[in-house]
Design an enzyme around this catalytic site. Sequence first.
Site, short mmCIF file in Angstrom:
data_model
loop_
_atom_site.label_atom_id
_atom_site.label_comp_id
_atom_site.label_asym_id
_atom_site.label_seq_id
_atom_site.Cartn_x
_atom_site.Cartn_y
_atom_site.Cartn_z
N CYS A 1 0.86 -1.19 0.00
CA CYS A 1 0.00 0.00 0.00
C CYS A 1 0.89 1.23 0.00
O CYS A 1 1.63 1.46 0.97
CB CYS A 1 -0.91 -0.01 1.23
SG CYS A 1 -1.95 1.45 1.39
N HIS A 2 0.83 2.00 -1.08
CA HIS A 2 1.70 3.18 -1.15
C HIS A 2 1.10 4.37 -1.88
O HIS A 2 1.61 5.48 -1.78
CB HIS A 2 3.03 2.82 -1.84
CG HIS A 2 2.90 2.74 -3.34
ND1 HIS A 2 2.37 1.64 -3.97
CD2 HIS A 2 3.23 3.62 -4.32
CE1 HIS A 2 2.38 1.85 -5.28
NE2 HIS A 2 2.89 3.04 -5.52
N ARG A 3 0.02 4.17 -2.64
CA ARG A 3 -0.49 5.27 -3.47
C ARG A 3 -1.09 6.38 -2.61
O ARG A 3 -1.76 6.12 -1.62
CB ARG A 3 -1.53 4.75 -4.46
CG ARG A 3 -0.92 3.98 -5.61
CD ARG A 3 -1.94 3.72 -6.70
NE ARG A 3 -1.33 2.98 -7.80
CZ ARG A 3 -0.74 3.56 -8.86
NH1 ARG A 3 -0.69 4.88 -8.94
NH2 ARG A 3 -0.21 2.81 -9.80
N ARG B 1 6.31 6.28 2.44
CA ARG B 1 5.13 7.14 2.50
C ARG B 1 4.11 6.57 3.49
O ARG B 1 3.55 7.28 4.32
CB ARG B 1 4.49 7.26 1.12
CG ARG B 1 3.15 8.01 1.13
CD ARG B 1 2.32 7.68 -0.10
NE ARG B 1 2.91 8.22 -1.31
CZ ARG B 1 2.71 9.45 -1.75
NH1 ARG B 1 1.94 10.29 -1.08
NH2 ARG B 1 3.26 9.86 -2.85
#
Length: 360
Positions: free
Chosen positions: A207-209, A242
């Site tokens: 999960c990074h967006r 992030r």
Amino acid sequence: MKKIFTVVGARPQFIKAAAVSRAIRTHFSDQLSEKIIHTGQHFDANMSDVFFEELDIPKPHRNLEIAGGGHGQMTGRMLEGIETLLIEERPDWVLIYGDTNSTLAGALAAAKLHIPIAHVEAGLRSYNMGMPEEVNRILSDRISELLFCPTQTAVDNLASEGLTKGVHLPGDVMFDVALYYKDKAARESTALSDLGLTPKGFVLATCHRAENTDYPARLTSILGALGRISKSHPVVLPLHPRTRAFVGKLGLEALLEDLITVDPLSFTDMLALEQASAVIVTDSGGVQKEAFFYDVPCITMRDETEWVETVNLGWNRIVGADAERIVTAFEEMVKTSLERPQVSPYGSGDAAEQIAAKLV
């Protein structure tokens, strides 16, 4: 001898560039010379240096070390740095990959100096202009002379926008890479034993967006869903910088307690875990495809995908950030038997060689 300037800056670009760079060195070294410009967009060693080493990518000619800041600031600084190098070197082609700020900066710098641009992974569309990646890819396609599409869908997308000249369908270079490193990753990685995992007995999640990490409700929902999945299958979550930052900022550390959280994985370890997963849960474009390449069911935590072929063939489900949809999709996917398509929609594994030949 034609001079190629390859502009990269992020993990997915390193992977794609590895395939084309290898094709240039192996088959066209007497006709093409390549210099790699690393913008520095991914500066973390686990997301940058290790990929150059593992993928045997030539050392960058220059690392601009530009990371952080807003999209405009980052892209502007990259544009300035790349332009300076292009003026010095005057290459015959600027080769760009994907849809990051590095992609757009390379394209704009080349276009302003009237240097032809070749865009690998052209024609992808999510039709979500809220995504910075969508803006980057559309603008880059409009000013590229060669557009290398990974799928027929991408070709059709460009045609619908009036772009047909210079469009080619070599297939997906990530498929080349997945095939090339498949056995090596399974053989050499110790990630499964290090984490105490059983093949097909765990879930790999990423999960990074920004659309997920930057919105507290979405990030909370996603982590909550992964926690529920972990009750039946251990969930491995490599934490993107992030994501880690927003988890701390929002005070969501408790939601990680039931997950196996690790730092960003090396390329080899990531491929090994992907191949061995029961199901992959992700918001990454590249991981969606790698799941498909390795016959692993995938759940995509986005509201759309550029890789519609994986959905149409039943290997990928789009669920957004809704916890109930994520968990329900997992419960169904883990019990579903899927059939591998006889012909891959991503080519035959020689896309990189076809791209290098066109540059010649």
